[in-house]
Write an enzyme that holds these catalytic residues in place. Structure first.
Site, PDB file in Angstrom:
ATOM      1  N   CYS A 114     -11.764   2.213   6.805  1.00  0.00           N
ATOM      2  CA  CYS A 114     -11.642   2.552   5.374  1.00  0.00           C
ATOM      3  C   CYS A 114     -12.701   1.846   4.520  1.00  0.00           C
ATOM      4  O   CYS A 114     -12.990   2.283   3.404  1.00  0.00           O
ATOM      5  CB  CYS A 114     -10.247   2.219   4.863  1.00  0.00           C
ATOM      6  SG  CYS A 114      -8.992   3.247   5.640  1.00  0.00           S
ATOM      7  N   HIS A 250     -11.347   2.103  -3.044  1.00  0.00           N
ATOM      8  CA  HIS A 250     -10.837   2.894  -1.921  1.00  0.00           C
ATOM      9  C   HIS A 250      -9.448   3.371  -2.312  1.00  0.00           C
ATOM     10  O   HIS A 250      -8.638   2.601  -2.835  1.00  0.00           O
ATOM     11  CB  HIS A 250     -10.787   2.028  -0.664  1.00  0.00           C
ATOM     12  CG  HIS A 250     -10.054   2.673   0.459  1.00  0.00           C
ATOM     13  ND1 HIS A 250     -10.307   3.964   0.859  1.00  0.00           N
ATOM     14  CD2 HIS A 250      -9.073   2.213   1.278  1.00  0.00           C
ATOM     15  CE1 HIS A 250      -9.503   4.263   1.869  1.00  0.00           C
ATOM     16  NE2 HIS A 250      -8.748   3.225   2.137  1.00  0.00           N
ATOM     17  N   ASN A 280      -5.126   8.980   1.468  1.00  0.00           N
ATOM     18  CA  ASN A 280      -6.133   8.037   1.964  1.00  0.00           C
ATOM     19  C   ASN A 280      -7.071   8.794   2.909  1.00  0.00           C
ATOM     20  O   ASN A 280      -6.682   9.159   4.011  1.00  0.00           O
ATOM     21  CB  ASN A 280      -5.423   6.887   2.685  1.00  0.00           C
ATOM     22  CG  ASN A 280      -6.384   5.836   3.212  1.00  0.00           C
ATOM     23  OD1 ASN A 280      -7.602   6.062   3.259  1.00  0.00           O
ATOM     24  ND2 ASN A 280      -5.846   4.708   3.616  1.00  0.00           N
TER      25      ASN A 280
HETATM   26  C1  LIG Z   1       2.773   1.911   3.865  1.00  0.00           C
HETATM   27  C2  LIG Z   1       3.382   1.514   2.543  1.00  0.00           C
HETATM   28  C3  LIG Z   1       3.256   2.639   1.522  1.00  0.00           C
HETATM   29  C4  LIG Z   1       4.840   1.216   2.742  1.00  0.00           C
HETATM   30  O1  LIG Z   1       5.420   0.706   1.559  1.00  0.00           O
HETATM   31  P1  LIG Z   1       6.294  -0.629   1.611  1.00  0.00           P
HETATM   32  O2  LIG Z   1       6.887  -0.754   0.270  1.00  0.00           O
HETATM   33  O3  LIG Z   1       5.421  -1.739   2.121  1.00  0.00           O
HETATM   34  O4  LIG Z   1       7.398  -0.259   2.637  1.00  0.00           O
HETATM   35  P2  LIG Z   1       7.751  -0.954   4.046  1.00  0.00           P
HETATM   36  O5  LIG Z   1       6.680  -0.705   5.048  1.00  0.00           O
HETATM   37  O6  LIG Z   1       8.165  -2.369   3.797  1.00  0.00           O
HETATM   38  O7  LIG Z   1       8.991  -0.090   4.422  1.00  0.00           O
HETATM   39  C5  LIG Z   1      10.147  -0.035   3.595  1.00  0.00           C
HETATM   40  C6  LIG Z   1      11.110   0.952   4.183  1.00  0.00           C
HETATM   41  O8  LIG Z   1      10.616   2.288   3.967  1.00  0.00           O
HETATM   42  C7  LIG Z   1      10.702   3.029   5.165  1.00  0.00           C
HETATM   43  N1  LIG Z   1       9.691   4.066   5.194  1.00  0.00           N
HETATM   44  C8  LIG Z   1       8.432   4.001   5.678  1.00  0.00           C
HETATM   45  N2  LIG Z   1       7.818   5.170   5.505  1.00  0.00           N
HETATM   46  C9  LIG Z   1       8.678   5.991   4.893  1.00  0.00           C
HETATM   47  C10 LIG Z   1       8.620   7.327   4.445  1.00  0.00           C
HETATM   48  N3  LIG Z   1       7.527   8.088   4.593  1.00  0.00           N
HETATM   49  N4  LIG Z   1       9.697   7.854   3.840  1.00  0.00           N
HETATM   50  C11 LIG Z   1      10.812   7.121   3.671  1.00  0.00           C
HETATM   51  N5  LIG Z   1      10.942   5.853   4.075  1.00  0.00           N
HETATM   52  C12 LIG Z   1       9.880   5.294   4.681  1.00  0.00           C
HETATM   53  C13 LIG Z   1      10.520   1.999   6.235  1.00  0.00           C
HETATM   54  O9  LIG Z   1      11.039   2.466   7.468  1.00  0.00           O
HETATM   55  C14 LIG Z   1      11.295   0.822   5.692  1.00  0.00           C
HETATM   56  O10 LIG Z   1      12.650   1.032   5.966  1.00  0.00           O
HETATM   57  P3  LIG Z   1      13.610  -0.183   6.410  1.00  0.00           P
HETATM   58  O11 LIG Z   1      13.560  -1.119   5.249  1.00  0.00           O
HETATM   59  O12 LIG Z   1      14.904   0.487   6.615  1.00  0.00           O
HETATM   60  O13 LIG Z   1      12.983  -0.739   7.642  1.00  0.00           O
HETATM   61  C15 LIG Z   1       2.699   0.250   2.000  1.00  0.00           C
HETATM   62  O14 LIG Z   1       3.018  -0.841   2.824  1.00  0.00           O
HETATM   63  C16 LIG Z   1       1.228   0.364   1.943  1.00  0.00           C
HETATM   64  O15 LIG Z   1       0.679   1.197   1.277  1.00  0.00           O
HETATM   65  N6  LIG Z   1       0.528  -0.537   2.642  1.00  0.00           N
HETATM   66  C17 LIG Z   1      -0.898  -0.529   2.655  1.00  0.00           C
HETATM   67  C18 LIG Z   1      -1.325   0.507   3.586  1.00  0.00           C
HETATM   68  C19 LIG Z   1      -2.697   0.896   3.359  1.00  0.00           C
HETATM   69  O16 LIG Z   1      -3.109   1.088   2.253  1.00  0.00           O
HETATM   70  N7  LIG Z   1      -3.385   1.023   4.449  1.00  0.00           N
HETATM   71  C20 LIG Z   1      -4.647   1.532   4.481  1.00  0.00           C
HETATM   72  C21 LIG Z   1      -5.633   0.496   4.192  1.00  0.00           C
HETATM   73  S1  LIG Z   1      -7.095   1.277   4.499  1.00  0.00           S
END
Ligand SMILES: CC(C)(COP(=O)(O)OP(=O)(O)OC[C@H]1O[C@@H](n2cnc3c(N)ncnc32)[C@H](O)[C@@H]1OP(=O)(O)O)[C@@H](O)C(=O)NCCC(=O)NCCS
Length: 323
Positions: A114, A250, A280
């Site tokens: 990314c 990004h 993304n």
């Molecule tokens: C991925 C992302 C959106 C998840 O959001 P978050 O608030 O961190 O959520 P978590 O990963 O802690 O998960 C919270 C809950 O949501 C759930 N969940 C994950 N994806 C889900 C979806 N698509 N729909 C519903 N629930 C979902 C998880 O299973 C978790 O459930 P649990 O608490 O029962 O285990 C966030 O972490 C993020 O954007 N991270 C950065 C990723 C990124 O930008 N990467 C690329 C860099 S290039």
């Protein structure tokens, strides 16, 4: 006097198929509401069957050349930032070169996931400033839909396909921060974090693999590292946060984008945001945002822009440029 890499053209291409969040509700335990509130994403584009990264890259390159009022013959080098090239080799860049009808110069890919476009821009700038190339096409192009695990709701709803391109041209500046073009760059990586975001396959392991991500862990690193790299690059350019007209980040997650702007002390009015429409798109997201930002009338000649990105590796960096 100082050699500068000035943006003289920008363009992008998005595949025709648009997939709204609601489509994932049919196959996964997820909701439009969850995806919107956690990531800011509303829809994304997916490449058609048989449509490859170099197809998207070529269309973006053609749009950027048209914007610059230049032809492929005017270009000395092509740098494509991608982690999803058509083939293991040759590079996507050489495929674009052939498709544009270019038989001179040189072309190669840069792989920093990314953060790829920031790495590609920095390398293209080095080629120009060192006199190895006069005009460079810098492209970010991805088909991340090909490496999604469609059963993993925590990743497959976040990514999209697309491409964006810039034409950089060597021009003489005064050596001050008032010059147009790239003013400073900052690149970083730390391979100790490789398990936070990776694809569990590759040539050497004889598989294609799928993207795996510990999203909340990546999130923890993102705002701090992005703010630091952006501020480092600005400092190298002899500028401060208050000089910035546009952060062009990004586009991974709206909460990361907002968090970084806040930490930099800048309002969201100074940020180009496209994540809602593209998801993304990895290395394609910054050139896509630059192109869309110009189309919307946000980015204007003379504006000071800081681009920043983080991704698998971890790899991260920033580029400061005057449009
Ligand atoms: C991925 C992302 C959106 C998840 O959001 P978050 O608030 O961190 O959520 P978590 O990963 O802690 O998960 C919270 C809950 O949501 C759930 N969940 C994950 N994806 C889900 C979806 N698509 N729909 C519903 N629930 C979902 C998880 O299973 C978790 O459930 P649990 O608490 O029962 O285990 C966030 O972490 C993020 O954007 N991270 C950065 C990723 C990124 O930008 N990467 C690329 C860099 S290039």
């Amino acid at each position: 006097m100082a050699g500068r890499s000035v943006v003289v053209g920008v363009g992008h291409y998005l595949p025709e198929r648009i997939v709204p969040n609601s489509e994932f509700e049919k196959t996964l335990d997820t909701t439009d509401e969850w995806i919107r509130t956690r990531s800011g994403i509303e829809r994304r584009h997916f490449a058609a069957e048989g449509e490859t990264t170099s197809d998207l890259a070529t269309k973006a390159a053609e749009a950027a050349l048209a914007d610059a009022d230049l032809s492929a013959d005017d270009i000395d080098a092509i740098v494509v930032a991608t982690s999803t090239a058509d083939l293991t080799f040759p590079s996507a860049a050489t495929m674009v070169q052939a498709r544009l009808g270019m038989t001179k110069g040189f072309a190669f890919d840069v792989q920093a996931v990314c953060a790829g476009f920031v790495f590609a821009l920095s390398n293209a700038n080095a080629l120009i400033v060192s006199g190895q190339a006069k005009r460079v096409l810098v492209i970010g192009a991805e088909t991340f839909s090909r490496i999604m695990d469609w059963t993993d709701r925590s990743t497959c709803v976040l990514f999209g396909d697309g491409a964006g391109a810039l034409v950089l041209e060597a021009q003489e500046g005064n050596g001050t921060s008032e010059d147009r073009g790239i003013l400073a760059t900052d690149l970083n990586s730390d391979g100790r974090y490789k398990d936070l975001l990776y694809v569990d396959g590759g040539v050497s392991t004889q598989s294609t693999g799928h993207l795996r991500m510990q999203g909340n862990q990546v999130f923890r690193h993102a705002v701090e590292k992005l703010t630091k790299t952006a501020e480092t690059a600005l400092e190298r350019a002899g500028l401060g946060n208050s000089d910035v007209d546009w952060i062009v980040p990004h586009q991974a997650n709206i909460r990361i984008i907002q968090g970084t702007a806040k930490k930099m002390g800048l309002p969201m009015e100074n940020v180009v945001v496209t994540v809602q429409d593209h998801g993304n798109t990895s290395a394609a997201s910054i050139p896509l945002a630059l192109s869309v930002g110009k189309q919307r009338g946000q980015i204007k000649p003379g504006d000071l822009i800081v681009t920043e990105a983080i991704g698998g590796g971890l790899a991260w960096g920033a580029v400061v440029l005057r449009w």
